[in-house]
Design an enzyme around this catalytic site. Structure first.
Site, PDB file in Angstrom:
ATOM      1  N   HIS A   1      -3.024   6.480   4.248  1.00  0.00           N
ATOM      2  CA  HIS A   1      -3.503   5.272   3.573  1.00  0.00           C
ATOM      3  C   HIS A   1      -4.779   4.809   4.272  1.00  0.00           C
ATOM      4  CE1 HIS A   1      -3.974   1.395   1.963  1.00  0.00           C
ATOM      5  NE2 HIS A   1      -3.496   0.740   3.004  1.00  0.00           N
TER       6      HIS A   1
ATOM      7  N   CYS B   1       0.814  -1.219   0.000  1.00  0.00           N
ATOM      8  CA  CYS B   1       0.000   0.000   0.000  1.00  0.00           C
ATOM      9  C   CYS B   1       0.845   1.264   0.000  1.00  0.00           C
ATOM     10  CB  CYS B   1      -0.929   0.002   1.196  1.00  0.00           C
ATOM     11  SG  CYS B   1      -1.985  -1.436   1.232  1.00  0.00           S
TER      12      CYS B   1
ATOM     13  N   ASN C   1     -10.130  -0.554   1.471  1.00  0.00           N
ATOM     14  CA  ASN C   1      -8.674  -0.419   1.282  1.00  0.00           C
ATOM     15  C   ASN C   1      -8.325  -0.762  -0.168  1.00  0.00           C
ATOM     16  OD1 ASN C   1      -5.918  -0.721   1.197  1.00  0.00           O
ATOM     17  ND2 ASN C   1      -5.772  -2.004   3.026  1.00  0.00           N
TER      18      ASN C   1
HETATM   19  N1  ACO Z   1     -17.120 -10.250  10.509  1.00  0.00           N
HETATM   20  C1  ACO Z   1     -17.428 -10.714  11.723  1.00  0.00           C
HETATM   21  N2  ACO Z   1     -16.493 -11.150  12.581  1.00  0.00           N
HETATM   22  C2  ACO Z   1     -15.217 -11.112  12.180  1.00  0.00           C
HETATM   23  C3  ACO Z   1     -14.824 -10.635  10.904  1.00  0.00           C
HETATM   24  C4  ACO Z   1     -15.844 -10.195  10.059  1.00  0.00           C
HETATM   25  N3  ACO Z   1     -15.596  -9.706   8.835  1.00  0.00           N
HETATM   26  N4  ACO Z   1     -13.489 -10.709  10.787  1.00  0.00           N
HETATM   27  C5  ACO Z   1     -13.038 -11.215  11.940  1.00  0.00           C
HETATM   28  N5  ACO Z   1     -14.082 -11.466  12.783  1.00  0.00           N
HETATM   29  C6  ACO Z   1     -14.060 -12.012  14.137  1.00  0.00           C
HETATM   30  C7  ACO Z   1     -12.863 -12.892  14.386  1.00  0.00           C
HETATM   31  O1  ACO Z   1     -13.126 -14.205  13.918  1.00  0.00           O
HETATM   32  C8  ACO Z   1     -12.761 -12.827  15.881  1.00  0.00           C
HETATM   33  O2  ACO Z   1     -13.705 -13.709  16.415  1.00  0.00           O
HETATM   34  P1  ACO Z   1     -13.346 -14.572  17.737  1.00  0.00           P
HETATM   35  O3  ACO Z   1     -13.034 -13.560  18.796  1.00  0.00           O
HETATM   36  O4  ACO Z   1     -14.584 -15.363  17.956  1.00  0.00           O
HETATM   37  O5  ACO Z   1     -12.147 -15.371  17.341  1.00  0.00           O
HETATM   38  C9  ACO Z   1     -13.212 -11.412  16.203  1.00  0.00           C
HETATM   39  O6  ACO Z   1     -13.916 -10.951  15.044  1.00  0.00           O
HETATM   40  C10 ACO Z   1     -12.092 -10.453  16.507  1.00  0.00           C
HETATM   41  O7  ACO Z   1     -11.070 -10.635  15.509  1.00  0.00           O
HETATM   42  P2  ACO Z   1      -9.789  -9.726  15.483  1.00  0.00           P
HETATM   43  O8  ACO Z   1      -8.876 -10.204  14.399  1.00  0.00           O
HETATM   44  O9  ACO Z   1      -9.227  -9.658  16.886  1.00  0.00           O
HETATM   45  O10 ACO Z   1     -10.414  -8.316  15.110  1.00  0.00           O
HETATM   46  P3  ACO Z   1      -9.741  -6.916  15.123  1.00  0.00           P
HETATM   47  O11 ACO Z   1     -10.501  -6.037  16.005  1.00  0.00           O
HETATM   48  O12 ACO Z   1      -8.255  -7.042  15.312  1.00  0.00           O
HETATM   49  O13 ACO Z   1      -9.977  -6.431  13.632  1.00  0.00           O
HETATM   50  C11 ACO Z   1      -8.893  -6.227  11.507  1.00  0.00           C
HETATM   51  C12 ACO Z   1      -9.444  -7.186  12.552  1.00  0.00           C
HETATM   52  C13 ACO Z   1     -10.019  -5.322  11.029  1.00  0.00           C
HETATM   53  C14 ACO Z   1      -8.360  -7.049  10.328  1.00  0.00           C
HETATM   54  C15 ACO Z   1      -7.763  -5.374  12.133  1.00  0.00           C
HETATM   55  O14 ACO Z   1      -6.845  -6.206  12.790  1.00  0.00           O
HETATM   56  C16 ACO Z   1      -7.031  -4.549  11.109  1.00  0.00           C
HETATM   57  O15 ACO Z   1      -7.575  -3.646  10.509  1.00  0.00           O
HETATM   58  N6  ACO Z   1      -5.719  -4.804  10.902  1.00  0.00           N
HETATM   59  C17 ACO Z   1      -4.926  -4.057   9.940  1.00  0.00           C
HETATM   60  C18 ACO Z   1      -5.212  -4.574   8.576  1.00  0.00           C
HETATM   61  C19 ACO Z   1      -4.604  -3.713   7.502  1.00  0.00           C
HETATM   62  O16 ACO Z   1      -4.434  -2.532   7.669  1.00  0.00           O
HETATM   63  N7  ACO Z   1      -4.300  -4.343   6.376  1.00  0.00           N
HETATM   64  C20 ACO Z   1      -3.856  -3.667   5.237  1.00  0.00           C
HETATM   65  C21 ACO Z   1      -2.408  -3.387   5.269  1.00  0.00           C
HETATM   66  S1  ACO Z   1      -1.916  -2.431   3.973  1.00  0.00           S
HETATM   67  C22 ACO Z   1      -1.531  -3.381   2.577  1.00  0.00           C
HETATM   68  O17 ACO Z   1      -0.398  -3.424   2.156  1.00  0.00           O
HETATM   69  C23 ACO Z   1      -2.595  -4.127   1.880  1.00  0.00           C
END
Ligand code: ACO
Length: 344
Positions: A271, A124, A301
Site C-alpha cells: 500500500h 486502505c 495515497n
Molecule cells: N508541511 C510542512 N510541515 C509539516 C507538514 C507539512 N505538510 N505536516 C506536518 N508538518 C510539521 C508538523 O507540524 C511538525 O512541526 P513541529 O515539529 O513544529 O510541530 C513537523 O512537521 C513534524 O511532524 P510529524 O507529525 O512528527 O511528522 P512525521 O515525520 O511523523 O510525518 C506523516 C508525518 C507524514 C503524516 C507520517 O507520520 C506518516 O506518514 N504517518 C502515516 C500516515 C499514513 O500512512 N496514513 C494512511 C494510513 S492508510 C489509510 O487507511 C488511509
C-alpha cells in the site's frame, strides 16, 4: 480450482496537483512533503465526480483489457459485464454513507444483471479484503465464476484542506481486477492465482484514523452549526508505527506459512501510504528497495485504490509475467491489515 486475476484496469482523475501548487495555499513545501513521504503529486477529482464514477471507469478498463487481449470468450466489455457474478468495492469514501452501496451503482451502470454487489469498509486494506471476499464467494458456489474487485477512493472530498499533516498525503483514484474461477490447480507446485491470504484487524486503533462526523456515534443534532464537512483525522505517528510493524510481520508470516524464501517473490506491492514506511520495513528485513513497486511519487495515497492501481501499472508496463509470484501488503484505517501471495 484456482481463483486467478486475469485483467486489470484503472481510472485516474486527469487533474494533477503538484506539491508546489499545494504550497501556494498551505504552509508546506515540496521539500517537506517529498522528504517525509515520497509524494510528488496527486490526482484529484472535479466536483461532478463521485466514488462510483471512478470505480465504473476502472471496471470498464479492466473488462476492456480482458476482451482486447483475448483473455475471455465474450466479444465485448458489455457482454463480459453481463456474465459477472460478484462485484466487491473497497472504499472509505462511497457515494452515500450507509446506503446504497456504491458497488450497486456500478453494477447497474455496467449492466450486470445476475450479480451480487457490496462495498467493503476496511480503509486502505479494502482491496485485499475485497479480493478475499470475492474469492470466497466464487469458491462456495459452483455457479459463480467471475468477480470484479474494485478499490476506489476520493478522500480529497473528506479532508480538512487546512490540516497540512493530512491533506498533502492523499489522492483520488480507482482500479479494478477481474477474478475468474479457473480449472488451473489451486494447490501443488503448479498452483496458480491467489495462493495465500492473511487478513486482520486491531480496532484498538479506532481513533488513529477516523471520520468523526456523520455516523451514529456522533450524529447531527438540530440547530448545530457545522463549519467543516466530515473529514478524516489522523494520528500520523501512531499509524506510521503500526504500518511499519505490520508490514514486517505480514511479509515474514506470508513467507513462513507458504514455505518460500523472498527470492521466490518477484515483486512486493505495498500500500502506497508513505515511501518511508516501505523503506523502514525493507531495511529491517534486508529487502532491497527495488523489490518493492512504488508509484506514490505520482499518485500519493489513494487508499483502497493504491494496490490495484500499482498492479494495473505493472500489468500494462509488462512487469508481470505469467508464473510470477507477487506479494500484496496492505494496512489502513480500522486499523486493518492484509497480505496476499498470488501467482500471476
Ligand atoms: N508541511 C510542512 N510541515 C509539516 C507538514 C507539512 N505538510 N505536516 C506536518 N508538518 C510539521 C508538523 O507540524 C511538525 O512541526 P513541529 O515539529 O513544529 O510541530 C513537523 O512537521 C513534524 O511532524 P510529524 O507529525 O512528527 O511528522 P512525521 O515525520 O511523523 O510525518 C506523516 C508525518 C507524514 C503524516 C507520517 O507520520 C506518516 O506518514 N504517518 C502515516 C500516515 C499514513 O500512512 N496514513 C494512511 C494510513 S492508510 C489509510 O487507511 C488511509
Amino acid at each position: 480450482m484456482a481463483i486467478e486475476l486475469t485483467a486489470t484496469g484503472r481510472s485516474i482523475p486527469s487533474r494533477r496537483v503538484t506539491n508546489d501548487e499545494l504550497a501556494k495555499r498551505l504552509d508546506t513545501t515540496d521539500e517537506w512533503i517529498r522528504s517525509h513521504t515520497g509524494i510528488g503529486s496527486r490526482h484529484l477529482i472535479d466536483d461532478k465526480t463521485a466514488c462510483s464514477d471512478l470505480a465504473l471507469g476502472a471496471a470498464w478498463d479492466a473488462l476492456g483489457q480482458a476482451v482486447e487481449q483475448g483473455l475471455v470468450q465474450e466479444p465485448s466489455a458489455e457482454a463480459l459485464a453481463e456474465t459477472l457474478d460478484v462485484i466487491v468495492l473497497g472504499t472509505s469514501s462511497p457515494d452515500y454513507f450507509g446506503a446504497p452501496a456504491s458497488a450497486c451503482i456500478v453494477q447497474h451502470k455496467l449492466g450486470a444483471p445476475h450479480c451480487c454487489a457490496m462495498d467493503i469498509s476496511a480503509g486502505c486494506s479494502g482491496f485485499l479484503y475485497g479480493l478475499e471476499t470475492a474469492s470466497g464467494l466464487l469458491a462456495v458456489a459452483e455457479g459463480r465464476k467471475r468477480a470484479l474487485v474494485i478499490g476506489a477512493d476520493v478522500l480529497s472530498l473528506f479532508i480538512d484542506w487546512q490540516d497540512r499533516s493530512t491533506c498533502v498525503l492523499f489522492g483520488d483514484g480507482a482500479a479494478a481486477a477481474l477474478l475468474e474461477k479457473t480449472g488451473a490447480p489451486g494447490k501443488g507446485p503448479e498452483k496458480r492465482g491467489i495462493i495465500r491470504t492473511i487478513l486482520g484487524a486491531d480496532g484498538s486503533g479506532e481513533e488513529h484514523l477516523l471520520m468523526r462526523r456523520g455516523g451514529s456515534r456522533n450524529p447531527y443534532h438540530a440547530g448545530e452549526r457545522i463549519d467543516l464537512p466530515p473529514h478524516y483525522e489522523m494520528k500520523g505517528q501512531a499509524v506510521y508505527t503500526f504500518a511499519v510493524k505490520t508490514m514486517i510481520e505480514l511479509i515474514e508470516q506470508l513467507l513462513a506459512e507458504e514455505g518460500i524464501s523472498l527470492d521466490a517473490v518477484k515483486r512486493i506491492v505495498p500500500h502506497q501510504a508513505n515511501a518511508r514506511i516501505i523503506q523502514a520495513a525493507g531495511k529491517r528485513l534486508n529487502i532491497p528497495e527495488e523489490k518493492f513497486f512504488m508509484n506514490i511519487n505520482e499518485y500519493a495515497n489513494t487508499s483502497a485504490a493504491s494496490i490495484p492501481i500499482a498492479l494495473d501499472e505493472m500489468n500494462r508496463n509488462g512487469l508481470l509475467r505469467r508464473g510470477d509470484v507477487i506479494m500484496l501488503i496492505a494496512f489502513g484505517a480500522g486499523l486493518t491489515y492484509g497480505g496476499s501471495l498470488l501467482v500471476w
